[in-house]
Each structure stands twice: as C-alpha cells, then as structure tokens.
Design an enzyme around this catalytic site. Sequence first.
Site, PDB file in Angstrom:
ATOM      1  N   HIS A   1      14.945  19.281 -20.129  1.00  0.00           N
ATOM      2  CA  HIS A   1      14.008  19.747 -19.103  1.00  0.00           C
ATOM      3  C   HIS A   1      14.804  19.892 -17.802  1.00  0.00           C
ATOM      4  O   HIS A   1      15.772  19.160 -17.580  1.00  0.00           O
ATOM      5  CB  HIS A   1      12.925  18.673 -18.945  1.00  0.00           C
ATOM      6  CG  HIS A   1      11.784  19.052 -18.059  1.00  0.00           C
ATOM      7  ND1 HIS A   1      11.853  18.977 -16.694  1.00  0.00           N
ATOM      8  CD2 HIS A   1      10.524  19.493 -18.346  1.00  0.00           C
ATOM      9  CE1 HIS A   1      10.695  19.346 -16.180  1.00  0.00           C
ATOM     10  NE2 HIS A   1       9.868  19.671 -17.158  1.00  0.00           N
TER      11      HIS A   1
ATOM     12  N   CYS B   1      10.106  24.837 -18.256  1.00  0.00           N
ATOM     13  CA  CYS B   1      11.173  24.154 -17.486  1.00  0.00           C
ATOM     14  C   CYS B   1      12.395  23.865 -18.349  1.00  0.00           C
ATOM     15  O   CYS B   1      13.073  22.853 -18.149  1.00  0.00           O
ATOM     16  CB  CYS B   1      10.674  22.868 -16.834  1.00  0.00           C
ATOM     17  SG  CYS B   1       9.389  23.136 -15.629  1.00  0.00           S
TER      18      CYS B   1
ATOM     19  N   GLN C   1       8.670  12.746 -23.284  1.00  0.00           N
ATOM     20  CA  GLN C   1       7.897  13.237 -24.432  1.00  0.00           C
ATOM     21  C   GLN C   1       7.859  12.242 -25.598  1.00  0.00           C
ATOM     22  O   GLN C   1       7.143  12.475 -26.564  1.00  0.00           O
ATOM     23  CB  GLN C   1       8.478  14.571 -24.931  1.00  0.00           C
ATOM     24  CG  GLN C   1       8.403  15.702 -23.922  1.00  0.00           C
ATOM     25  CD  GLN C   1       6.960  16.127 -23.592  1.00  0.00           C
ATOM     26  OE1 GLN C   1       6.038  15.849 -24.338  1.00  0.00           O
ATOM     27  NE2 GLN C   1       6.793  16.767 -22.451  1.00  0.00           N
TER      28      GLN C   1
ATOM     29  N   LYS D   1       1.612  11.468 -18.928  1.00  0.00           N
ATOM     30  CA  LYS D   1       1.680  12.049 -20.277  1.00  0.00           C
ATOM     31  C   LYS D   1       1.226  11.034 -21.330  1.00  0.00           C
ATOM     32  O   LYS D   1       1.247  11.307 -22.518  1.00  0.00           O
ATOM     33  CB  LYS D   1       3.109  12.506 -20.577  1.00  0.00           C
ATOM     34  CG  LYS D   1       3.592  13.658 -19.678  1.00  0.00           C
ATOM     35  CD  LYS D   1       4.921  14.178 -20.143  1.00  0.00           C
ATOM     36  CE  LYS D   1       5.685  14.957 -19.094  1.00  0.00           C
ATOM     37  NZ  LYS D   1       5.205  16.317 -18.889  1.00  0.00           N
TER      38      LYS D   1
ATOM     39  N   ASP E   1      15.740  10.392 -21.386  1.00  0.00           N
ATOM     40  CA  ASP E   1      14.526  10.952 -20.817  1.00  0.00           C
ATOM     41  C   ASP E   1      13.434  10.817 -21.875  1.00  0.00           C
ATOM     42  O   ASP E   1      13.418  11.562 -22.862  1.00  0.00           O
ATOM     43  CB  ASP E   1      14.786  12.422 -20.447  1.00  0.00           C
ATOM     44  CG  ASP E   1      13.522  13.146 -20.018  1.00  0.00           C
ATOM     45  OD1 ASP E   1      12.423  12.571 -20.156  1.00  0.00           O
ATOM     46  OD2 ASP E   1      13.638  14.296 -19.566  1.00  0.00           O
TER      47      ASP E   1
HETATM   48  N1  7TS Z   1      11.496  15.495 -19.028  1.00  0.00           N
HETATM   49  C1  7TS Z   1      10.802  16.029 -20.040  1.00  0.00           C
HETATM   50  C2  7TS Z   1      11.366  16.002 -21.424  1.00  0.00           C
HETATM   51  C3  7TS Z   1       9.535  16.584 -19.774  1.00  0.00           C
HETATM   52  O1  7TS Z   1       8.842  17.104 -20.786  1.00  0.00           O
HETATM   53  C4  7TS Z   1       9.022  16.586 -18.453  1.00  0.00           C
HETATM   54  C5  7TS Z   1       7.725  17.247 -18.117  1.00  0.00           C
HETATM   55  C6  7TS Z   1       9.788  15.984 -17.455  1.00  0.00           C
HETATM   56  C7  7TS Z   1      11.024  15.458 -17.776  1.00  0.00           C
HETATM   57  C8  7TS Z   1       9.297  15.854 -16.061  1.00  0.00           C
HETATM   58  O2  7TS Z   1       8.231  14.958 -16.011  1.00  0.00           O
HETATM   59  P1  7TS Z   1       7.421  14.699 -14.661  1.00  0.00           P
HETATM   60  O3  7TS Z   1       6.287  13.850 -15.089  1.00  0.00           O
HETATM   61  O4  7TS Z   1       8.343  14.028 -13.714  1.00  0.00           O
HETATM   62  O5  7TS Z   1       6.995  16.062 -14.167  1.00  0.00           O
HETATM   63  N2  7TS Z   1       7.340  18.275 -18.994  1.00  0.00           N
HETATM   64  C9  7TS Z   1       6.398  19.219 -18.776  1.00  0.00           C
HETATM   65  C10 7TS Z   1       6.085  20.186 -19.729  1.00  0.00           C
HETATM   66  O6  7TS Z   1       6.597  20.275 -20.819  1.00  0.00           O
HETATM   67  N3  7TS Z   1       5.135  21.014 -19.216  1.00  0.00           N
HETATM   68  O7  7TS Z   1       4.823  20.569 -17.989  1.00  0.00           O
HETATM   69  C11 7TS Z   1       5.602  19.460 -17.710  1.00  0.00           C
END
Ligand code: 7TS
Length: 409
Positions: free
Chosen positions: A126, A367, A206, A229, A203
Amino acid sequence: MEVKTFDIEAIRRDFPVLDQEVNGYPLVYLDNAATSQKPTVVVDSLRDYYLKINSNIHRGVHHLSQVATDAFEQTREKVRDFINAEHSHEIIFTSGTTEGINLVAHVLGKKVIEPWHEILISEMEHHSNIVPWQLLAEYTGAKLVTIPITDEGELDMEEYHTLLNENTAIVAVSHISNSLGTINPVKEIIASAHEVNAWVLIDGAQSAPHMRIDVRDLDADFYVFSAHKMCGPTGVGVLYGKESILNELPPYKGGGEMISEVSMEKSTYADLPHKFEAGTPNIGEVVAFKSALDYLDEVGLENIAAYEHELLAYAMEKLSTIEGIVFHGTAKKKTSVISFNLKGIHPYDVGMILDKLGVAVRTGHHCTQPVMKRYDIPGTVRASMAFYNTKEEIDRLYNAVLKAQQMLS
Ligand code: 7TS
C-alpha cells in the site's frame, strides 16, 4: 451482544448499517478492505465513554480522569493479549497504520539509518508502506530496494533472499495485500531478515481483521494495524514494537505526556509506551476499540477466517464462470479479497453500475499503483468480504457483474 456461536443472522443484527437500501436495493457492502462496519456494542461503548466518563487521561487525580485512564489502559492490555505481545508497554496507540509506519520510518531516520543502508519493501505494498520509506531514503541517502511480485501476485521469495544482505537495515512488507489478497509468508521473511540482523516491520492492516496474529511467534520487530478495519472506530491504530528496540529509538513527536522532565534547556523522556504518545490521544475511540476486539474474540477469529474462506471459494467459483473476467491476484494463500476486470471495460464503469444495483465495491488502484503498473492495468474492481457477508450477497455481486457486462459491452 447476541453472538455466541457463528450465527450469521445474529451477527448481521449486530450491524444495523447493513440493513438499508441503496438505490432501491438492499445494500451489499463489499468494501471491507477499506473499512469495516461497526457492531452496536462498539458504537454504544463510544457513546458511553462520552456520556459517562469523558476526561483527559494520565494526568488528573480526580475520579473521572482515573476511570478514563483505566478504560484506556484496559484497551492496551486487550491489544497485548489479542496479538500475544509480551508487555503492554510494547503497544503504542497511533492514529492508524499509516501513522505507525511513518513513526517507525521517522525515528529510524533520526538514529539508525546510515547512507550505506538498504531498506527493503515489496512491489505489492500500500502507498502507506512505500512513501514513508521513500522519504526516509531521500533524507538519509539510504537505498530503497524492491522485492518483485509474480504473475499470480505472490512475493518472489527467491528474489527476496537474493536481495537481503548485510546492508539491509529494515524490511517492511504487508502481511496481506489489500489489492490482491495475497497472504505473505511473513514468518519466513522475518527469520531470514534476522539472519542478516535486519529489523522487520509488518503492515498488518489487512491481516489483523481476518486472522489470529501472534507477534511473538512471528518474531516481528514492528507490527502495525488500524482499528477501523477491525470493527473499531476510525482514528485509532496500533504500533507494536519489541521493548528492546523501542527503548533504543528516539521519540517521534514532542509534547505533553511523552516527557519525564522539561526545563528550558533540555527535556528527558517518559518510559514506554508514553514516549511515543505525545499529546491527548483519541481516548474515546481507543476505549471503544476494546469492545471491537472483545466482539471479534467472541465471534472467534478462527471462525471468521474459516467462514471468509468459504465465501471466497464460493465467490471465485461463481465469478469464474463469467466469460471475459480476469482475476488479479490468484495466490495459493489468499484472504477474501477479489480483484478483477472485465475484458474491454474500465473498472470505474463496472463499479458505477454495481453501485446503481446496491453493491458497494472499490474500483481503482487501491493505493497500490505499482501493482497496477506491474499488471499493466488502470485499476481493478475489488470485492472485499467480511464475516457478516453472505452467499446471497455473493449471488447479488455475481448478477450485478453480469448485468454490468451486458450494459457496457
Ligand atoms: N496498509 C494496507 C495493507 C492497507 O490496506 C491500508 C488501507 C493501509 C496500510 C493504510 O491504512 P490506514 O488505516 O492508515 O488508512 N487500505 C485501504 C484500502 O484498501 N482501501 O482503502 C484503504
């Protein structure tokens, strides 16, 4: 809470947001990789916090401040237990995965990273797990190196072992890819990195919502994820770091809460975890996050993983019958994320028609632009499932995709 065993009807009643119509159709929410929905217990917990115990934490001797501090710290202990960390002070609250990664990249830049170092990330990350490392490489002179991915969307592990070397300071990879669904062999990645004395950040944005995480079994140096999430509130994340490493690193942000003593000449810093938690945190949301974790535990992460796997298999079987569908990310080990395109049709157009039919999916690059470049596509349609989705909803997705194809061909 009604859930005692894995009873899908009872589970769905815990998520009132699912019970609504969009464009005249019952909503089918398949954008869970972006954010999950919240069960009533989490919303109640947030409401209770603000209506009954709202107060700033760690600083007042008065009753409410004590109660709020206890509730906040109970979440820290819950997270420790949830990911099997050794100490609760290894749990740092952040605003989310993005901040956790930025925190680590930033503090490594202050003390650890030298111009001759290499930072190893993968092509499937990401943007949150790419850009902070690019910034770090830029201001330290270190080299950013990329682990490539295969046609199926797996990490090229042979290449990984070749790229690892004595100069590798940190490896940062996702446990599960948000655009491909691939489950990466992070235990092996960590063990190999440790052989060359590199640290590893995983990370877990997910993975934490979908499988049991054991940071000690993985031997992860850093593990980051987002509450939103995982049925929890927005604005809260977790950075797990090994005590010995976090103690070695300098603070990230300066401010209240993170100090031991301050004079006009110099300040000394608080012990873990407060050293990395400057300022007033998202108190109510952290408190409510505990309800989300309790909820996930009650449903059972093992049940969640098994049920979602069943949904994935069902969805793949149905969608595969559609002529002209191309899947992106067909790794042997996958979670319930399906990225696809219909030949000759732009993913945005498919997404728009699905929305008209009440089916919420994500379209675009998610992303992960390097993944799209790797497969030479503008984006994908992504259906990401959660444990409150049903086979009937997969049927709705299937019918909507067929309809979109008919309309757009
Ligand atoms: N890393 C991964 C693997 C992610 O899927 C996401 C967010 C992030 C980092 C960032 O997370 P945040 O909570 O700090 O924003 N993924 C997604 C997505 O797949 N669609 O919208 C956000």
